[in-house]
Design a protein around this motif. Sequence first.
Motif, PDB file in Angstrom:
ATOM      1  N   ARG A 131       0.825  -1.198   0.000  1.00  0.00           N
ATOM      2  CA  ARG A 131       0.000   0.000   0.000  1.00  0.00           C
ATOM      3  C   ARG A 131       0.863   1.253   0.000  1.00  0.00           C
ATOM      4  N   PHE A 132       0.464   2.257  -0.744  1.00  0.00           N
ATOM      5  CA  PHE A 132       1.186   3.526  -0.788  1.00  0.00           C
ATOM      6  C   PHE A 132       0.727   4.387   0.389  1.00  0.00           C
ATOM      7  N   LYS A 133       1.701   4.951   1.097  1.00  0.00           N
ATOM      8  CA  LYS A 133       1.375   5.829   2.225  1.00  0.00           C
ATOM      9  C   LYS A 133       1.220   7.257   1.691  1.00  0.00           C
ATOM     10  N   VAL A 134      -0.008   7.719   1.685  1.00  0.00           N
ATOM     11  CA  VAL A 134      -0.258   9.061   1.122  1.00  0.00           C
ATOM     12  C   VAL A 134       0.150  10.119   2.149  1.00  0.00           C
ATOM     13  N   THR A 135       1.097  10.967   1.782  1.00  0.00           N
ATOM     14  CA  THR A 135       1.508  12.019   2.716  1.00  0.00           C
ATOM     15  C   THR A 135       1.196  13.412   2.183  1.00  0.00           C
ATOM     16  N   GLN A 136       1.090  13.520   0.866  1.00  0.00           N
ATOM     17  CA  GLN A 136       0.816  14.849   0.303  1.00  0.00           C
ATOM     18  C   GLN A 136      -0.088  14.727  -0.921  1.00  0.00           C
ATOM     19  N   THR A 137      -0.962  15.663  -1.051  1.00  0.00           N
ATOM     20  CA  THR A 137      -1.819  15.708  -2.235  1.00  0.00           C
ATOM     21  C   THR A 137      -1.808  17.149  -2.727  1.00  0.00           C
ATOM     22  N   SER A 138      -2.348  17.346  -3.905  1.00  0.00           N
ATOM     23  CA  SER A 138      -2.387  18.735  -4.350  1.00  0.00           C
ATOM     24  C   SER A 138      -3.578  18.954  -5.268  1.00  0.00           C
ATOM     25  N   PRO A 139      -4.344  20.019  -5.020  1.00  0.00           N
ATOM     26  CA  PRO A 139      -5.477  20.318  -5.896  1.00  0.00           C
ATOM     27  C   PRO A 139      -4.946  20.681  -7.287  1.00  0.00           C
ATOM     28  N   PHE A 140      -5.772  20.623  -8.276  1.00  0.00           N
ATOM     29  CA  PHE A 140      -5.295  20.981  -9.619  1.00  0.00           C
ATOM     30  C   PHE A 140      -6.409  21.615 -10.424  1.00  0.00           C
ATOM     31  N   GLU A 141      -5.996  22.253 -11.490  1.00  0.00           N
ATOM     32  CA  GLU A 141      -6.914  22.936 -12.393  1.00  0.00           C
ATOM     33  C   GLU A 141      -7.066  22.057 -13.626  1.00  0.00           C
ATOM     34  N   ASP A 142      -8.247  21.498 -13.816  1.00  0.00           N
ATOM     35  CA  ASP A 142      -8.490  20.684 -14.999  1.00  0.00           C
ATOM     36  C   ASP A 142      -8.801  21.617 -16.170  1.00  0.00           C
ATOM     37  N   ARG A 143      -8.249  21.331 -17.350  1.00  0.00           N
ATOM     38  CA  ARG A 143      -8.458  22.228 -18.499  1.00  0.00           C
ATOM     39  C   ARG A 143      -9.921  22.291 -18.916  1.00  0.00           C
ATOM     40  N   LEU A 144     -10.687  21.255 -18.592  1.00  0.00           N
ATOM     41  CA  LEU A 144     -12.102  21.270 -18.959  1.00  0.00           C
ATOM     42  C   LEU A 144     -13.016  21.501 -17.766  1.00  0.00           C
ATOM     43  N   LEU A 145     -12.663  20.924 -16.633  1.00  0.00           N
ATOM     44  CA  LEU A 145     -13.575  20.958 -15.483  1.00  0.00           C
ATOM     45  C   LEU A 145     -13.237  22.028 -14.461  1.00  0.00           C
ATOM     46  N   GLY A 146     -12.130  22.740 -14.690  1.00  0.00           N
ATOM     47  CA  GLY A 146     -11.756  23.812 -13.767  1.00  0.00           C
ATOM     48  C   GLY A 146     -11.085  23.293 -12.506  1.00  0.00           C
ATOM     49  N   GLN A 147     -11.118  24.140 -11.486  1.00  0.00           N
ATOM     50  CA  GLN A 147     -10.399  23.839 -10.245  1.00  0.00           C
ATOM     51  C   GLN A 147     -10.965  22.600  -9.556  1.00  0.00           C
ATOM     52  N   GLN A 148     -10.098  21.685  -9.191  1.00  0.00           N
ATOM     53  CA  GLN A 148     -10.530  20.464  -8.499  1.00  0.00           C
ATOM     54  C   GLN A 148      -9.987  20.470  -7.068  1.00  0.00           C
ATOM     55  N   ALA A 149     -10.909  20.370  -6.122  1.00  0.00           N
ATOM     56  CA  ALA A 149     -10.473  20.326  -4.727  1.00  0.00           C
ATOM     57  C   ALA A 149     -10.139  18.881  -4.382  1.00  0.00           C
ATOM     58  N   ILE A 150      -9.448  18.684  -3.289  1.00  0.00           N
ATOM     59  CA  ILE A 150      -9.197  17.319  -2.809  1.00  0.00           C
ATOM     60  C   ILE A 150     -10.527  16.787  -2.271  1.00  0.00           C
ATOM     61  N   SER A 151     -10.836  15.534  -2.565  1.00  0.00           N
ATOM     62  CA  SER A 151     -12.137  15.003  -2.140  1.00  0.00           C
ATOM     63  C   SER A 151     -12.231  14.965  -0.612  1.00  0.00           C
ATOM     64  N   SER A 152     -13.465  15.042  -0.121  1.00  0.00           N
ATOM     65  CA  SER A 152     -13.646  15.128   1.337  1.00  0.00           C
ATOM     66  C   SER A 152     -13.043  13.894   2.005  1.00  0.00           C
ATOM     67  N   GLY A 153     -12.359  14.116   3.103  1.00  0.00           N
ATOM     68  CA  GLY A 153     -11.693  13.004   3.783  1.00  0.00           C
ATOM     69  C   GLY A 153     -10.305  12.735   3.213  1.00  0.00           C
ATOM     70  N   GLU A 196      -6.327  12.344  -8.247  1.00  0.00           N
ATOM     71  CA  GLU A 196      -5.696  12.838  -7.014  1.00  0.00           C
ATOM     72  C   GLU A 196      -4.770  11.783  -6.406  1.00  0.00           C
ATOM     73  N   LYS A 197      -5.124  10.513  -6.595  1.00  0.00           N
ATOM     74  CA  LYS A 197      -4.236   9.448  -6.103  1.00  0.00           C
ATOM     75  C   LYS A 197      -2.937   9.479  -6.909  1.00  0.00           C
ATOM     76  N   GLN A 198      -3.104   9.591  -8.221  1.00  0.00           N
ATOM     77  CA  GLN A 198      -1.911   9.592  -9.075  1.00  0.00           C
ATOM     78  C   GLN A 198      -1.021  10.785  -8.776  1.00  0.00           C
ATOM     79  N   ARG A 199      -1.633  11.916  -8.479  1.00  0.00           N
ATOM     80  CA  ARG A 199      -0.838  13.102  -8.151  1.00  0.00           C
ATOM     81  C   ARG A 199      -0.106  12.924  -6.812  1.00  0.00           C
TER      82      ARG A 199
END
Length: 290
Positions: A131-153, A196-199
């Motif tokens: 299992r990958f230990k997630v320590t950092q995530t980052s929101p991103f701007e999708d070229r079509l869908l706009g700003q993406q927040a990190i999902s709740s939780g 977001e997982k891939q990021r």
Amino acid sequence: MQYRGRFAPSPTGPLHQGSLLTALASYLDAKHHGGKWLVRIEDLDRPRCDYAHEHSILTTLEAYGLEWDETVLRQSDQPERYEEIYQGLLNRKEAYLCDCSRADLKNRGALNHYDRFCLNKQNVSQPAAIRFKVTQTSPFEDRLLGQQAISSGGVSDFILLRRDGFIAYQLAVVVDDYDQNINQIVRGSDLLLETEKQRALQLTLNYPMLEYAHLPLVLAEDGQKLSKQTFATAIKRDAKSIYENLMLALQRLGQLTEEPETPDDPVNLLDYATKRWDISKVPKVIKTTT
Ligand code: GLU
């Protein structure tokens, strides 16, 4: 930096209207920007994949004039590459062994959000998953869908190697995009939550961040997702069908509005669409009756 995009089908079925749409959009975006367009076969889930489907996808892309650059990479050809990466993550304690079964997860209510039960466990029984230990995530701007927040939780620790020895898509896709120097991703919105997982993994591996455009899903007239049956039929390859399917896909992608004089053969149509490609015209929802 030169644009490098890709189309990454899993050969679990032939190319159909939905995958043609994704292939076409990623092709046009790459070519419009003078970039490279690569094709990668994502066949790690061997029981669901078939070489006959792989062959049919590739020959159909060619028949439609969607010619790729460079060699096609097949994920099943390079297990050692993924192993090198997950071993490195394990050694650096950026990943850990996990022997939780599906039933264990269900009992603890941790199916959708892993509770780190195995994070510091000493005697993990074999075979274990990684299992990958997630320590950092980052929101991103999708070229079509706009700003993406990190999902709740937030993003929870996810599997890189399954207990049955299968490499997970998340690991392979991140490593391959990096190895192939991909910097632009155009794919379906069904993969938005995976991004977001891939990021998170890209950040830990110190890989460069990519740009994303997630295409709308094609929905039935009533707004429901199209059933597999309706949408999984192989697209035909005779000249008439090729032209009609390309026209249909371009219409669905919002590219043929106010364009009365479209060329009447596939090669010139692709060329015409490449020159005029405008991602901002892609609609928010694609509805279809066919
Ligand atoms: N192989 C995935 C699929 O066919 C696509 C992965 C991707 O584009 O990142 O759904």
